[in-house]
Design an enzyme around this catalytic site. Structure first.
Site, PDB file in Angstrom:
ATOM      1  N   LYS A  84     -15.914  -1.396  10.192  1.00  0.00           N
ATOM      2  CA  LYS A  84     -15.784  -1.266   8.737  1.00  0.00           C
ATOM      3  C   LYS A  84     -17.044  -1.789   8.050  1.00  0.00           C
ATOM      4  O   LYS A  84     -17.775  -2.612   8.612  1.00  0.00           O
ATOM      5  CB  LYS A  84     -14.586  -2.091   8.246  1.00  0.00           C
ATOM      6  CG  LYS A  84     -13.220  -1.599   8.682  1.00  0.00           C
ATOM      7  CD  LYS A  84     -12.133  -2.531   8.166  1.00  0.00           C
ATOM      8  CE  LYS A  84     -10.753  -2.087   8.595  1.00  0.00           C
ATOM      9  NZ  LYS A  84     -10.329  -0.843   7.942  1.00  0.00           N
TER      10      LYS A  84
ATOM     11  N   GLU B 287      -6.229   2.194  14.110  1.00  0.00           N
ATOM     12  CA  GLU B 287      -5.612   1.432  15.189  1.00  0.00           C
ATOM     13  C   GLU B 287      -4.138   1.115  14.954  1.00  0.00           C
ATOM     14  O   GLU B 287      -3.385   0.892  15.905  1.00  0.00           O
ATOM     15  CB  GLU B 287      -6.380   0.125  15.403  1.00  0.00           C
ATOM     16  CG  GLU B 287      -6.013  -1.051  14.514  1.00  0.00           C
ATOM     17  CD  GLU B 287      -6.240  -0.801  13.027  1.00  0.00           C
ATOM     18  OE1 GLU B 287      -5.538  -1.414  12.206  1.00  0.00           O
ATOM     19  OE2 GLU B 287      -7.132  -0.009  12.681  1.00  0.00           O
TER      20      GLU B 287
ATOM     21  N   ASP C 296      -4.050  -7.131   7.118  1.00  0.00           N
ATOM     22  CA  ASP C 296      -3.661  -5.901   7.809  1.00  0.00           C
ATOM     23  C   ASP C 296      -2.421  -6.121   8.678  1.00  0.00           C
ATOM     24  O   ASP C 296      -1.971  -5.205   9.363  1.00  0.00           O
ATOM     25  CB  ASP C 296      -4.822  -5.370   8.653  1.00  0.00           C
ATOM     26  CG  ASP C 296      -4.758  -3.865   8.837  1.00  0.00           C
ATOM     27  OD1 ASP C 296      -4.083  -3.193   8.044  1.00  0.00           O
ATOM     28  OD2 ASP C 296      -5.386  -3.358   9.787  1.00  0.00           O
TER      29      ASP C 296
ATOM     30  N   LYS D 261       3.533  -3.413  11.689  1.00  0.00           N
ATOM     31  CA  LYS D 261       2.155  -3.449  12.194  1.00  0.00           C
ATOM     32  C   LYS D 261       1.598  -4.847  11.966  1.00  0.00           C
ATOM     33  O   LYS D 261       1.543  -5.326  10.839  1.00  0.00           O
ATOM     34  CB  LYS D 261       1.307  -2.406  11.471  1.00  0.00           C
ATOM     35  CG  LYS D 261      -0.187  -2.520  11.743  1.00  0.00           C
ATOM     36  CD  LYS D 261      -0.988  -1.626  10.804  1.00  0.00           C
ATOM     37  CE  LYS D 261      -2.486  -1.909  10.916  1.00  0.00           C
ATOM     38  NZ  LYS D 261      -3.276  -1.108   9.951  1.00  0.00           N
TER      39      LYS D 261
ATOM     40  N   ARG E 251      -1.572   2.855  14.038  1.00  0.00           N
ATOM     41  CA  ARG E 251      -0.630   3.812  14.637  1.00  0.00           C
ATOM     42  C   ARG E 251      -0.549   3.638  16.140  1.00  0.00           C
ATOM     43  O   ARG E 251       0.475   3.918  16.745  1.00  0.00           O
ATOM     44  CB  ARG E 251      -1.037   5.235  14.249  1.00  0.00           C
ATOM     45  CG  ARG E 251      -2.352   5.708  14.781  1.00  0.00           C
ATOM     46  CD  ARG E 251      -2.964   6.829  13.950  1.00  0.00           C
ATOM     47  NE  ARG E 251      -3.430   6.334  12.657  1.00  0.00           N
ATOM     48  CZ  ARG E 251      -3.980   7.110  11.728  1.00  0.00           C
ATOM     49  NH1 ARG E 251      -4.143   8.408  11.943  1.00  0.00           N
ATOM     50  NH2 ARG E 251      -4.374   6.604  10.586  1.00  0.00           N
TER      51      ARG E 251
ATOM     52  N   ASP F 269     -10.815   2.538  14.174  1.00  0.00           N
ATOM     53  CA  ASP F 269     -10.281   1.948  12.947  1.00  0.00           C
ATOM     54  C   ASP F 269      -8.965   2.602  12.536  1.00  0.00           C
ATOM     55  O   ASP F 269      -8.362   2.195  11.552  1.00  0.00           O
ATOM     56  CB  ASP F 269     -11.308   2.058  11.811  1.00  0.00           C
ATOM     57  CG  ASP F 269     -10.968   1.166  10.631  1.00  0.00           C
ATOM     58  OD1 ASP F 269     -10.261   0.159  10.830  1.00  0.00           O
ATOM     59  OD2 ASP F 269     -11.405   1.480   9.510  1.00  0.00           O
TER      60      ASP F 269
ATOM     61  N   ASP G 271      -8.658  -6.980  11.177  1.00  0.00           N
ATOM     62  CA  ASP G 271      -9.103  -5.641  11.553  1.00  0.00           C
ATOM     63  C   ASP G 271     -10.553  -5.423  11.131  1.00  0.00           C
ATOM     64  O   ASP G 271     -10.858  -5.181   9.973  1.00  0.00           O
ATOM     65  CB  ASP G 271      -8.209  -4.579  10.895  1.00  0.00           C
ATOM     66  CG  ASP G 271      -8.626  -3.169  11.278  1.00  0.00           C
ATOM     67  OD1 ASP G 271      -9.286  -3.011  12.314  1.00  0.00           O
ATOM     68  OD2 ASP G 271      -8.291  -2.233  10.541  1.00  0.00           O
TER      69      ASP G 271
END
Length: 481
Positions: free
Chosen positions: A258, A330, A269, A246, A332, A328, A251
């Site tokens: 967030k 995201e 991230d 990933k 996956r 959020d 993010d």
């Protein structure tokens, strides 16, 4: 850092370190024994005691370095502690006398050296007012032992350390410097090691139907990329092992924004993608006899007027549809399209994905283990063994059809988030829906491991490089003849 191996300690060395096993401080002789007693030094892994000695007109700095029970991890911790102690001390070289460590072999010496090398990484690129006393001074470690010159064996260790350092640098870079396009640029040097690189841009991913990955990226001015790194070191034509990372280079959470405090840390991230890139550097650097591919989906998740909304439905490359209830969740969405593409492109026998995927994993395991989910018990066992051996520890979590109903959607094939409870498990169940029948797959949720708020055994506070040694060890133990 230059690490050298010799058969005898240099009698003229003015800084000398003595590795000491736990409980053996009493064997050190009068001077060193007194230093140990005064510091209550008992040889615990990573403990250090110091004293000084006058030899004629030369003052010598002597250090005792604890190596605990002499396990690989204890030795690495001892080497790391030595680097940490001397890194900005003004000392430029230290000699390590393994003759005082009792029974030691080549592996002991190399483990100590590995810890010393790993702890040497730091990022000072943006520090313009670093004082002289804060600048790194330690350049050379000379290790003397009965094993003599270990340069030939050290090459593979050094290659892995290089891979860890790449990951740490990628994870630590600020998000205005590291974004999808610049991440790709940072990996171009892997071609010099023999790694074949392939890059998909936004147009190509759109043509392939990667609606989930592109949905995450559509709120950012930074265009997404998919980077594949292929190492062909094994039997020609043999199906490769594929690592997938990933790579959300920053993010914000998107429209599901967030909280502001701590959002700056979301530069890491992309820790899964960083680990995959570092692992590919390690594997190619030591010329592993295996076929391995690293695939990273690179996006920035931002909340502009074109951003994906909660309630949108996206179509993944696999053809399955996803109702996006939380932008959020995201990671996956990035991984599912990368998994589908990797299976079509490489027909792998094994897939291992890594992602800083869920805060729920940090609640479950803190910062001691990464969570593992797997559809294959044999693969899970091998990864657990590699984790224990490398120090990148894993803890297995369950997968079960009972959790599937938690991500069923009333209007699409699935939704991208389940309830609060079991959040890490439902994320893994989501990814499992994109893995082809017959492919051994494991998902590693490394949310608690990519970054450390305090010093670790072989890293300073900050980027840990987690995952590189785990993946490299898994390949070495299971896929090389």
């Amino acid at each position: 850092m230059d690490i050298q191996f010799v058969a005898q300690i240099d009698a003229s060395a003015d800084v000398v370190a003595f590795p000491v096993r736990k409980g053996e401080a009493a064997k050190l002789g009068a001077l060193l024994g007194a230093a140990a007693a005064q510091a209550r030094f008992e040889g615990a892994a990573g403990a250090i005691a110091e004293t000084a000695a006058i030899d004629g007109d030369q003052a010598r700095r002597l250090l005792l370095v604890g190596i605990g029970d002499g396990t690989t991890h204890d030795l690495e911790r001892g080497g790391a502690a030595l680097t940490a102690r001397l890194q900005t001390s003004g000392v430029t070289a230290v000699h390590v006398d393994f003759a005082s460590a009792g029974q030691s072999d080549e592996d002991d010496v190399l483990a100590f050296a590995m810890g010393a090398r790993l702890r040497d990484w730091r990022l000072d690129t943006y520090r313009t007012r670093l004082s002289d006393t804060a600048r790194p001074s330690l350049k050379t470690i000379v290790i003397a032992s009965p094993a003599g010159d270990l340069s030939a064996r050290w090459g593979s260790y050094s290659a892995v350390a290089d891979g860890v350092a790449l990951t740490q640098t990628l994870v630590a870079e600020p998000p205005n410097i590291l974004y999808p396009e610049s991440f790709v640029e940072r990996c171009q040097h892997l071609a010099e090691l023999g790694v074949e690189l392939e890059v998909l841009d936004e147009r190509q991913m759109k043509a392939l139907g990667m609606g989930a990955l592109l949905g995450v990226a559509q709120g950012s001015t930074r265009p997404p990329r998919l980077l594949a790194m292929r190492w062909n070191g094994g039997t020609p034509g043999e199906a490769p092992v594929v690592f997938i990372g990933k790579g959300v280079t920053f993010d914000t959470g998107g429209i599901s924004l967030k909280p502001g405090p701590g959002m700056d840390m979301m530069k890491w991230d992309m820790g899964g993608a960083g680990a995959v890139a570092g692992a590919m550097k390690a594997i190619a650097g030591r010329k592993a006899k295996a076929n391995v591919v690293g695939v990273v989906g690179l996006v920035e998740n931002m909340p502009d007027g074109n951003a994906m909304r909660p309630g949108d439905v996206v179509t993944t490359m696999s053809g399955q549809t996803v109702e996006v209830l939380n932008t959020d969740a995201e990671g996956r969405l990035v991984l599912c399209d990368a998994i589908t593409w990797a299976q079509k492109a490489y027909n792998p026998k094994v897939i291992v994905d890594l992602a800083t995927l869920t805060g729920a994993m940090v609640i479950s395991l803190g910062h001691e283990y990464a969570g593992m989910f797997a559809n294959d018990d044999e693969l899970a066992a091998k990864l657990l063994e590699a984790g224990d051996a490398s120090g990148n520890k894993l803890w297995r979590f369950p997968l079960s059809p009972a959790y599937d109903k938690l991500i069923d959607s009333p209007i699409a094939d699935m939704k991208n988030i389940g309830p609060r409870e079991g959040g890490s498990i439902t994320a893994a169940q989501f990814l499992k829906r994109y893995v082809n029948e017959g492919v051994a797959w494991a998902h590693l949720d490394i949310a608690g491991m990519a970054w450390g708020d305090k010093d670790g055994p072989v890293w300073a506070k900050g980027a840990t490089g987690y995952g590189v040694r785990l993946l490299d060890r898994y390949i070495a133990d299971n896929h090389e003849s």
